[in-house]
Design an enzyme around this catalytic site. Structure first.
Site, PDB file in Angstrom:
ATOM      1  CB  SER A 132      -1.375  -0.174   0.948  1.00 23.11           C
ATOM      2  OG  SER A 132      -1.548  -1.599   0.984  1.00 23.11           O
ATOM      3  CB  SER A 164       1.574  -4.747   9.657  1.00 21.74           C
ATOM      4  OG  SER A 164       0.306  -4.218   9.749  1.00 21.74           O
ATOM      5  CD  GLU A 247      -3.051  -9.770   3.302  1.00 18.35           C
ATOM      6  OE1 GLU A 247      -2.249  -9.870   2.180  1.00 18.35           O
ATOM      7  OE2 GLU A 247      -3.435  -9.254   3.236  1.00 18.35           O
TER       8      GLU A 247
HETATM    9  C1  LIG Z   1      -4.940  -3.088  10.532  1.00 15.06           C
HETATM   10  C2  LIG Z   1      -4.290  -2.817   8.958  1.00 15.06           C
HETATM   11  C3  LIG Z   1      -2.910  -3.590   8.554  1.00 15.06           C
HETATM   12  C4  LIG Z   1      -2.101  -3.715   7.172  1.00 15.06           C
HETATM   13  N1  LIG Z   1      -1.900  -3.555   6.726  1.00 15.06           N
HETATM   14  C5  LIG Z   1      -0.509  -3.317   5.442  1.00 15.06           C
HETATM   15  C6  LIG Z   1       0.844  -3.791   5.253  1.00 15.06           C
HETATM   16  O1  LIG Z   1       1.650  -4.913   6.052  1.00 15.06           O
HETATM   17  N2  LIG Z   1       1.135  -3.462   4.251  1.00 15.06           N
HETATM   18  C7  LIG Z   1       0.341  -3.362   3.175  1.00 15.06           C
HETATM   19  O2  LIG Z   1       1.105  -2.864   2.078  1.00 15.06           O
HETATM   20  N3  LIG Z   1      -1.007  -2.442   3.361  1.00 15.06           N
HETATM   21  C8  LIG Z   1      -1.050  -2.788   5.076  1.00 15.06           C
HETATM   22  N4  LIG Z   1      -2.722  -2.552   5.397  1.00 15.06           N
HETATM   23  C9  LIG Z   1      -3.377  -1.650   4.096  1.00 15.06           C
HETATM   24  C10 LIG Z   1      -4.713  -2.189   3.537  1.00 15.06           C
HETATM   25  O3  LIG Z   1      -4.842  -2.912   2.625  1.00 15.06           O
HETATM   26  C11 LIG Z   1      -5.123  -0.803   2.766  1.00 15.06           C
HETATM   27  O4  LIG Z   1      -5.692  -0.496   4.525  1.00 15.06           O
HETATM   28  C12 LIG Z   1      -6.751  -1.131   2.054  1.00 15.06           C
HETATM   29  O5  LIG Z   1      -6.240  -1.818   0.788  1.00 15.06           O
HETATM   30  C13 LIG Z   1      -7.224   0.033   1.568  1.00 15.06           C
HETATM   31  O6  LIG Z   1      -6.682   0.879   0.738  1.00 15.06           O
HETATM   32  P1  LIG Z   1      -6.674   2.507   1.391  1.00 15.06           P
HETATM   33  O7  LIG Z   1      -6.443   2.169   2.565  1.00 15.06           O
HETATM   34  O8  LIG Z   1      -6.171   3.360   0.031  1.00 15.06           O
HETATM   35  O9  LIG Z   1      -8.181   3.459   0.847  1.00 15.06           O
HETATM   36  P2  LIG Z   1      -8.678   3.074   0.067  1.00 15.06           P
HETATM   37  O10 LIG Z   1      -8.339   2.196  -1.401  1.00 15.06           O
HETATM   38  O11 LIG Z   1      -9.025   4.686  -0.684  1.00 15.06           O
HETATM   39  O12 LIG Z   1     -10.017   3.502  -0.141  1.00 15.06           O
HETATM   40  C14 LIG Z   1     -11.458   3.906   0.982  1.00 15.06           C
HETATM   41  C15 LIG Z   1     -12.457   3.407   0.959  1.00 15.06           C
HETATM   42  O13 LIG Z   1     -13.273   3.553  -0.231  1.00 15.06           O
HETATM   43  C16 LIG Z   1     -13.664   2.024  -0.868  1.00 15.06           C
HETATM   44  N5  LIG Z   1     -13.322   1.993  -2.140  1.00 15.06           N
HETATM   45  C17 LIG Z   1     -12.191   1.706  -2.764  1.00 15.06           C
HETATM   46  N6  LIG Z   1     -12.127   1.702  -3.783  1.00 15.06           N
HETATM   47  C18 LIG Z   1     -13.418   1.195  -4.436  1.00 15.06           C
HETATM   48  C19 LIG Z   1     -13.940   0.979  -5.254  1.00 15.06           C
HETATM   49  N7  LIG Z   1     -13.775   0.624  -6.800  1.00 15.06           N
HETATM   50  N8  LIG Z   1     -15.561   0.390  -5.317  1.00 15.06           N
HETATM   51  C20 LIG Z   1     -16.316   0.546  -4.019  1.00 15.06           C
HETATM   52  N9  LIG Z   1     -15.356   1.596  -2.995  1.00 15.06           N
HETATM   53  C21 LIG Z   1     -14.572   1.554  -3.055  1.00 15.06           C
HETATM   54  C22 LIG Z   1     -12.921   1.634   0.381  1.00 15.06           C
HETATM   55  O14 LIG Z   1     -13.515   0.088   0.758  1.00 15.06           O
HETATM   56  C23 LIG Z   1     -12.699   2.100   1.509  1.00 15.06           C
HETATM   57  O15 LIG Z   1     -13.798   2.079   2.416  1.00 15.06           O
HETATM   58  C24 LIG Z   1      -3.117  -2.187   6.589  1.00 15.06           C
HETATM   59  C25 LIG Z   1      -4.446  -1.723   6.898  1.00 15.06           C
HETATM   60  C26 LIG Z   1      -4.919  -2.232   8.071  1.00 15.06           C
HETATM   61  C27 LIG Z   1      -6.547  -1.310   8.307  1.00 15.06           C
END
Ligand SMILES: Cc1cc2nc3c(=O)[nH]c(=O)nc-3n(C[C@H](O)[C@H](O)[C@H](O)COP(=O)(O)OP(=O)(O)OC[C@H]3O[C@@H](n4cnc5c(N)ncnc54)[C@H](O)[C@@H]3O)c2cc1C
Length: 381
Positions: A132, A164, A247
């Site tokens: 991410s 993480s 995963e």
């Molecule tokens: C506790 C935790 C641990 C994590 N650990 C890691 C890690 O170790 N390594 C890593 O790489 N990442 C990690 N992540 C990141 C995680 O994979 C992302 O948070 C997740 O993929 C969502 O991306 P974002 O946070 O950028 O949200 P966004 O993608 O910006 O999404 C924001 C909101 O919009 C919605 N949304 C986005 N696109 C669409 C769509 N096409 N249609 C409808 N709704 C949509 C999403 O569902 C969400 O509600 C972690 C996240 C958490 C919370």
């Protein structure tokens, strides 16, 4: 799924080993490191993990030629069920063991197998997942971190986020754009990058639980040898998706036993506080119990299939169930105190951390999209 007499024998072996070994210096570790408590007793949990490894209880599903046990899926379920039942501490090596290891076995070269698999198996090197970015989460193909070859090294620049356990990791698998001007999934590579170098900066992100399980990771001319690319350069998207499939699938094995412990403890709490006399609370506890049985049946039924829609259904089921349990815990225990304050307890931490369950590993909305297109055949949105 049926458990054969051999499976039951394996279960007895696991149970006995855990009972005999979660003693002495490890006795106090039961329950340590759960959701939102990843900061707890890291060094002792690392020692416990290494103890597990020495007895051959890490990397169960890896083939024997790569140092695993070649355990069947059923045996892996049994191990994780018994592990949770014993209250054994959360393992510190999950990312390496369950995400990178199987990916390397499938896509890595013999030299990469030799270099990277033994220290994962022995829990001598810990890993984190660098996917991410601030502009690439659900839309992972938007990765902007760049890497270019400079002689016999990749030089990496960019930023990852939500990484993480990066603050504890020795290595990171990084999805980076290695073909200038490429777009989306094309031109990405899957690089193995050492964390302990001047070009890597890790900044913790304080979460609402009060702890910092994840981090921002900055790469400023960070380097890794040219050979540390998994799959062909430019083919990283395919490799990265394979890790994601792992995963969302088998890595969740057995966690419902941990959930069951939480639910049973919460029912005890309801008895202790008198909340169990409230018909609405009783109703919600009973519903949670039913939900857990549904998850277990679905998880067992889904094991061994590689249908992405089924993996998505399972992710939606368990993550919502766990989030709802956190909310129910707040009803039973009477609300939230500030993290770190004297009234801040296990259930509040669970409530806060479980908000993340419907986000990581692919958010709820993304799982719905997969189900809509793959299971229902709807056009992509
Ligand atoms: C506790 C935790 C641990 C994590 N650990 C890691 C890690 O170790 N390594 C890593 O790489 N990442 C990690 N992540 C990141 C995680 O994979 C992302 O948070 C997740 O993929 C969502 O991306 P974002 O946070 O950028 O949200 P966004 O993608 O910006 O999404 C924001 C909101 O919009 C919605 N949304 C986005 N696109 C669409 C769509 N096409 N249609 C409808 N709704 C949509 C999403 O569902 C969400 O509600 C972690 C996240 C958490 C919370």
């Amino acid at each position: 799924m049926r458990f054969t007499p051999q499976d039951e024998q394996f279960r007895a072996e696991v149970r006995e080993w855990l009972e005999a070994n979660l003693t002495g210096e490890f006795a106090g570790l039961r329950g340590a490191g759960g959701p939102g408590r990843e900061h707890e007793r890291h060094d002792e949990r690392l020692a416990w993990n290494q103890h597990l490894a020495a007895a051959g209880w890490t990397c169960l599903g890896w083939p024997a030629e790569h140092g695993g046990r070649g355990a069947s899926l059923v045996q892996q379920v049994i191990f994780y069920e018994e592990y949770a039942r014993a209250g054994a501490p959360t393992r510190v090596s999950i990312v390496g063991e369950e995400l990178l290891g199987p990916t390397l076995i499938a896509f890595g070269t013999p030299e990469q197998h030799e270099r990277f698999l033994p220290p994962i198996r022995a829990v001598r090197e810990l890993w984190c997942q660098g996917y991410s970015e601030p502009g690439a989460g659900s839309d992972l193909a938007g990765v902007a971190t760049r890497a270019a070859l400079d002689g016999d090294h990749w030089v990496i620049n960019g930023q990852k986020t939500w990484t993480s356990l990066a603050h504890l990791a020795d290595w990171c698998f990084v999805l980076a754009r290695t073909e200038a001007g490429s777009r989306r999934g094309a031109g990405l590579s899957y690089l193995l990058v050492p964390m302990d170098q001047p070009g890597v900066t890790v900044r913790p992100i304080r979460q609402m639980t009060g702890t910092a399980e994840f981090n921002e990771v900055f790469f400023d001319d960070a380097r890794t040898p040219a050979a540390n690319v998994v799959g062909a350069p430019g083919d990283g998207w395919r490799v990265a998706k394979a890790t994601l499939a792992i995963e969302r699938g088998a890595a969740m094995l057995g966690q419902q036993v941990g959930f069951r412990r939480e639910l049973e403890d919460l029912a005890d709490e309801a008895r202790r506080t008198g909340a169990a006399r409230d018909p609405l609370i009783r109703d919600r506890l009973a519903r949670a119990w039913i939900g857990l049985h549904v998850i277990r049946c679905y998880a067992l039924d889904t094991l061994g299939t590689d249908d992405p829609a089924r993996a998505s259904v399972l992710k939606v089921l368990w993550s919502r169930w766990h989030r709802d349990l956190g909310e129910l815990a707040m009803h039973i225990t009477g609300g939230i105190a500030a993290p770190g304050s004297p009234g801040y307890h296990r259930w509040q931490r669970l409530f806060l951390f479980s908000r993340a369950d419907t986000i990581y590993g692919g958010s709820d909305e993304i799982q719905h999209e997969i189900i809509a297109t793959r299971a229902l055949g709807l056009p992509r949105s």
